[in-house]
Scaffold this active site. Sequence first.
Site, PDB file in Angstrom:
ATOM      1  N   GLU A  20       0.844  -1.205   0.000  1.00 48.92           N
ATOM      2  CA  GLU A  20       0.000   0.000   0.000  1.00 48.92           C
ATOM      3  C   GLU A  20       0.876   1.251   0.000  1.00 48.92           C
ATOM      4  O   GLU A  20       2.090   1.184   0.096  1.00 48.92           O
ATOM      5  CB  GLU A  20      -0.906   0.030   1.245  1.00 48.92           C
ATOM      6  CG  GLU A  20      -2.378  -0.256   0.977  1.00 48.92           C
ATOM      7  CD  GLU A  20      -3.118   0.881   0.285  1.00 48.92           C
ATOM      8  OE1 GLU A  20      -2.481   1.897  -0.094  1.00 48.92           O
ATOM      9  OE2 GLU A  20      -4.338   0.769   0.119  1.00 48.92           O
ATOM     10  N   ARG A 103      -7.634   0.117  12.988  1.00 50.11           N
ATOM     11  CA  ARG A 103      -6.301   0.587  12.626  1.00 50.11           C
ATOM     12  C   ARG A 103      -6.437   1.608  11.504  1.00 50.11           C
ATOM     13  O   ARG A 103      -7.439   1.652  10.787  1.00 50.11           O
ATOM     14  CB  ARG A 103      -5.392  -0.554  12.169  1.00 50.11           C
ATOM     15  CG  ARG A 103      -5.768  -1.171  10.835  1.00 50.11           C
ATOM     16  CD  ARG A 103      -4.585  -1.924  10.223  1.00 50.11           C
ATOM     17  NE  ARG A 103      -4.964  -2.732   9.086  1.00 50.11           N
ATOM     18  CZ  ARG A 103      -5.150  -2.274   7.848  1.00 50.11           C
ATOM     19  NH1 ARG A 103      -5.024  -0.984   7.599  1.00 50.11           N
ATOM     20  NH2 ARG A 103      -5.490  -3.100   6.874  1.00 50.11           N
ATOM     21  N   ASN A 105      -5.608   3.166   7.890  1.00 47.33           N
ATOM     22  CA  ASN A 105      -5.410   2.605   6.559  1.00 47.33           C
ATOM     23  C   ASN A 105      -4.743   3.659   5.686  1.00 47.33           C
ATOM     24  O   ASN A 105      -3.667   4.137   6.030  1.00 47.33           O
ATOM     25  CB  ASN A 105      -6.762   2.125   6.002  1.00 47.33           C
ATOM     26  CG  ASN A 105      -6.617   1.148   4.861  1.00 47.33           C
ATOM     27  OD1 ASN A 105      -5.783   0.248   4.923  1.00 47.33           O
ATOM     28  ND2 ASN A 105      -7.416   1.305   3.825  1.00 47.33           N
ATOM     29  N   ASN A 152     -10.093   4.910   2.471  1.00 47.40           N
ATOM     30  CA  ASN A 152      -9.098   4.622   1.440  1.00 47.40           C
ATOM     31  C   ASN A 152      -8.648   5.875   0.705  1.00 47.40           C
ATOM     32  O   ASN A 152      -8.225   6.824   1.335  1.00 47.40           O
ATOM     33  CB  ASN A 152      -9.618   3.526   0.500  1.00 47.40           C
ATOM     34  CG  ASN A 152      -8.875   2.217   0.692  1.00 47.40           C
ATOM     35  OD1 ASN A 152      -7.659   2.191   0.725  1.00 47.40           O
ATOM     36  ND2 ASN A 152      -9.610   1.131   0.840  1.00 47.40           N
ATOM     37  N   ASP A 202     -10.029   1.434  -4.242  1.00 46.87           N
ATOM     38  CA  ASP A 202      -9.070   1.399  -3.138  1.00 46.87           C
ATOM     39  C   ASP A 202      -8.276   2.706  -3.126  1.00 46.87           C
ATOM     40  O   ASP A 202      -8.842   3.771  -2.946  1.00 46.87           O
ATOM     41  CB  ASP A 202      -8.172   0.160  -3.306  1.00 46.87           C
ATOM     42  CG  ASP A 202      -7.514  -0.292  -2.016  1.00 46.87           C
ATOM     43  OD1 ASP A 202      -7.039   0.559  -1.249  1.00 46.87           O
ATOM     44  OD2 ASP A 202      -7.444  -1.503  -1.770  1.00 46.87           O
TER      45      ASP A 202
END
Length: 312
Positions: A20, A103, A105, A152, A202
């Site tokens: 990522e 958490r 991202n 995202n 995403d």
Amino acid sequence: MMNGTSNWQVVLTEFCTLGESPVWDDRLQRILWVDIIEGHVHEWYTAARRHVMTHFPVKIGAIALIDDGAVIAASDEGFVFLDLRNRGVKRITDPESRLADNRFNDGKCDAVGRFWAGTMDEVTGKKGAGSLYSLDKDGRATRRVNNVTCSNGLAWSLDHQTLFYIDTGTHQVQAFDFELETGRIANPRAVIDIPESEGWPDGMTIDAAGMLWIAFWGGWKVARWNPYTGEKLSEIKLPVAQITSCTFGGKNLKDLYITSANIGLTDAERSAQRLAGSLFVVDNLDVGGIGPSRYVQRESPSDFATHTIHGH
């Protein structure tokens, strides 16, 4: 512009469980990205063709560069500074410290140096459990959006008056009126409705023409969309399903770097997607990107001995 092409290359053979947050560093001509689950930060120096991987005892959802050379991250321990050379972690603040299953991202910096990042429930995927925050230069986190399921992609319009945002489960790109000086956002509206057949939207980046490039989890591609008409303009097919994010880099910001993941694949899927988890690049696109903004902090994060995190 490309449509359905396969003009991709693998940057190096280094497979991420959950790759990522690709970030281009124009000063050192390197691309950085993370493996969220493994707590790894990867660096690839393009001229020297040198790879550096640093492990940290946190799950790192996103990173951004800082003017003094350090890195800021959004993690399962909140916002932290990372020292890539000495492997130090310094806590800044954790606005969701009471939410054990959450958490951070994806995240990115705006043009004045705030770090924006959002959260998700990584255990159950509970709907609406996350939020989107911005971190100011004084280390204060402000919640900007609540009722988020999987925070995202982030991008700002070229005039810095609009924030584009993806909460993956909505299958939309939202836009907010954005006030650069204060970070205030208002007037949320859907500007792109994405058919489920495309995959799950995403990570995201913006190009020099103001168009959005979106990575599609389960979609085998990145695609370029017009946020002003909602139209899909083109796509780049990839050899793996779980595409997570993308960003422009290279000397002219015309190389598109693309992260991917191999988490959750069956043995048969891994066999069919041998490059899953790779970092890909598509060189010399017709349109270039915008260089990343850096986090601007009031004080230097050089003292990594203070509040250092040693493990989960």
